[in-house]
Design an enzyme around this catalytic site. Structure first.
Site, PDB file in Angstrom:
ATOM      1  CB  CYS A   1      75.423  31.792  -1.528  1.00 13.31           C
ATOM      2  SG  CYS A   1      75.752  30.112  -2.097  1.00 13.31           S
TER       3      CYS A   1
ATOM      4  CD  GLN B   1      76.691  31.622   6.175  1.00 15.58           C
ATOM      5  OE1 GLN B   1      77.293  32.418   5.460  1.00 15.58           O
ATOM      6  NE2 GLN B   1      75.881  30.692   5.687  1.00 15.58           N
TER       7      GLN B   1
ATOM      8  CG  ASP C   1      72.085  27.587   3.206  1.00 17.47           C
ATOM      9  OD1 ASP C   1      72.351  28.192   2.149  1.00 17.47           O
ATOM     10  OD2 ASP C   1      72.784  27.682   4.237  1.00 17.47           O
TER      11      ASP C   1
ATOM     12  CD  GLU D   1      75.377  18.906   5.434  1.00 17.03           C
ATOM     13  OE1 GLU D   1      76.330  18.518   4.738  1.00 17.03           O
ATOM     14  OE2 GLU D   1      74.743  19.957   5.209  1.00 17.03           O
TER      15      GLU D   1
ATOM     16  CE1 TYR E   1      71.710  20.471  -1.278  1.00 15.18           C
ATOM     17  CE2 TYR E   1      69.636  21.636  -1.025  1.00 15.18           C
ATOM     18  CZ  TYR E   1      70.483  20.854  -1.775  1.00 15.18           C
ATOM     19  OH  TYR E   1      70.098  20.463  -3.049  1.00 15.18           O
TER      20      TYR E   1
END
Length: 434
Positions: free
Chosen positions: A392, A253, A365, A312, A290
């Site tokens: 997001c 992040q 995510d 992932e 994810y």
């Protein structure tokens, strides 16, 4: 009218993507209705601005640049990034701070408006009482929290290097490298390092400041894309008392408080599913899709869901996720595309595995484009007790909300976070129950 023409425009609303909406009146339409939609940056609803048209090629809308604010909003402030101010020619304004001219609390009100509008129009849901919180876990306050002006938060910055070797950010909505004298959204250390780079090989330069505070400068020249892969430094990031291994140039992040904020939000979303009881069934099978380096898988395991699988597609991130989850015997990390992993699981899961999945929680995510219909329907086909979705992009989330609802899952809670002050971006945590 043609591109290059100038006109005065009344700005009426905010749109998704960091632009604002005005209309060129149609004299043939009823008063207050109709007219050509024009999207412009650097404005605020309620203002009257002078613009230059930049794109008139579409039937449904045009685009323009704001040249001058004729009637400013009471929410307008001096731009946090001086070079991005409306007084600077549009082609010299750096991108990345498209809400930087708006008072901070009003930025958040506009972001919330975009989110609630998207959920209503694309997801078919109304969320009364929804608010937006600044970065930082709820228990954090005072020193170490979000800065008062919403600056100094970026621990990761990408600069671009043009064909002549000049280094800087791109101009807004452009691939032209421009020189700047400050980086107000970056931490002081990252900003100092960025300003110290004068020349480079064409491509990109990433600056990364992990938990140890030392800034890494990672050149990514275009020529290296076809050459041998360079050795990658592994750094440590911290969330609370937990340490996470991650490649210096890998995904983490951007906001210095974002990982802790999202970790706290996901934990709260999970514990709110069963207030007063154990958050998770220890014998259920939980998924973190994810999963990156395992931030949310660790949160799930910490809450008692030690039988958790992080999925992932990046092999390096998966390797780190496995190391970050090593203390839990039932946790594992798999390298796979999420859609393909779900397809295999739906087709091949045993009856016992399906029973465990039906008592579990799936955290996902996805990238900015959202999970999409195939992934959402794959998740729903596994029948988990609940889904916690980290989003997001508000429109991508809203579209996935509609798909979840059609597949038998209802949106039970939403929380929103301002992890990108002075930009249009917003983060949301959505909880779905069967």
């Amino acid at each position: 009218m043609d591109a290059g023409d100038e006109l005065d425009l009344d700005v009426t609303s905010v749109a998704h993507g960091g632009v604002f909406v005005g209309r060129i009146p149609d004299p043939r339409a009823e008063s207050g209705r109709g007219g050509r939609v024009v999207f412009v940056p650097d404005a605020i609803p309620g203002e009257r601005v002078r613009i230059r048209l930049t794109d008139v090629g579409k039937q449904s809308f045009w685009r323009g640049d704001v040249l001058e604010v004729l009637e400013p909003s009471g929410h307008r402030r001096p731009h946090i990034w001086r070079q991005a101010d409306v007084s600077v020619p549009p082609h010299l304004r750096p991108g990345g701070a498209d809400f930087g001219h708006i008072e901070l609390s009003h930025q958040r009100a506009l972001k919330l408006e975009v989110l609630t509008d998207a959920l209503r129009r694309f997801g078919g849901v109304e969320i009364p009482g929804l608010d937006i919180r600044p970065a930082g876990p709820r228990q954090a306050h005072g020193e170490g929290g979000e800065s008062a002006d919403g600056g100094g938060w970026r621990t990761r910055v990408s600069l671009h290097v043009d064909a002549d070797g000049y280094v800087g950010p791109f101009a807004a909505r452009s691939h032209s490298v421009i020189a700047v004298e400050e980086y107000p959204l970056a931490t002081a250390e990252v900003a100092e390092a960025a300003l110290g780079i004068a020349q480079g090989r064409p491509g990109r330069i990433d600056l990364v400041q992990p938990a140890d505070g030392r800034v890494r400068v990672i050149p990514r020249p275009d020529a290296a894309k076809s050459g041998p892969r360079e050795a990658r430094e592994v750094v440590i990031e911290r969330v609370g008392q937990r340490e996470f291994r991650v490649d210096a140039g890998g995904f983490w992040q951007v906001h210095r408080l974002a990982a802790a904020t999202l970790d706290d939000a996901v934990r709260r979303a999970i514990t709110d599913l069963s207030p007063g009881a154990a958050p998770l069934d220890p014998d259920a099978w939980h998924l973190d899709l994810y999963g990156g380096v395992g931030l949310f898988a660790v949160a799930v395991a910490d809450l008692g869901g030690a039988r958790v699988t992080s999925v992932e597609s990046d092999p390096r991130a998966t390797e780190h996720a496995g190391e970050n989850l090593a203390q839990w015997v039932g946790a594992r990390a798999e390298t796979a595309r999420v859609d393909r992993y779900l397809n295999r699981l739906v087709a091949d899961a045993t009856e016992r595995e399906r029973a465990r999945l039906s008592r579990g929680v799936i955290v996902l995510d996805p990238p900015r484009s959202g999970a999409g219909r195939q992934v959402v329907e794959g998740v729903a086909a596994l029948g988990p007790a609940a889904v916690v979705y980290v989003a997001c992009d508000p429109v991508a989330l809203a579209r996935d909300v509609a798909t979840f609802r059609a597949a038998g899952y209802e949106l039970s809670a939403v929380s929103a976070y301002d992890l990108f002050p002075h930009s249009h971006h917003i983060e949301a945590i959505a909880t779905f129950v069967r």
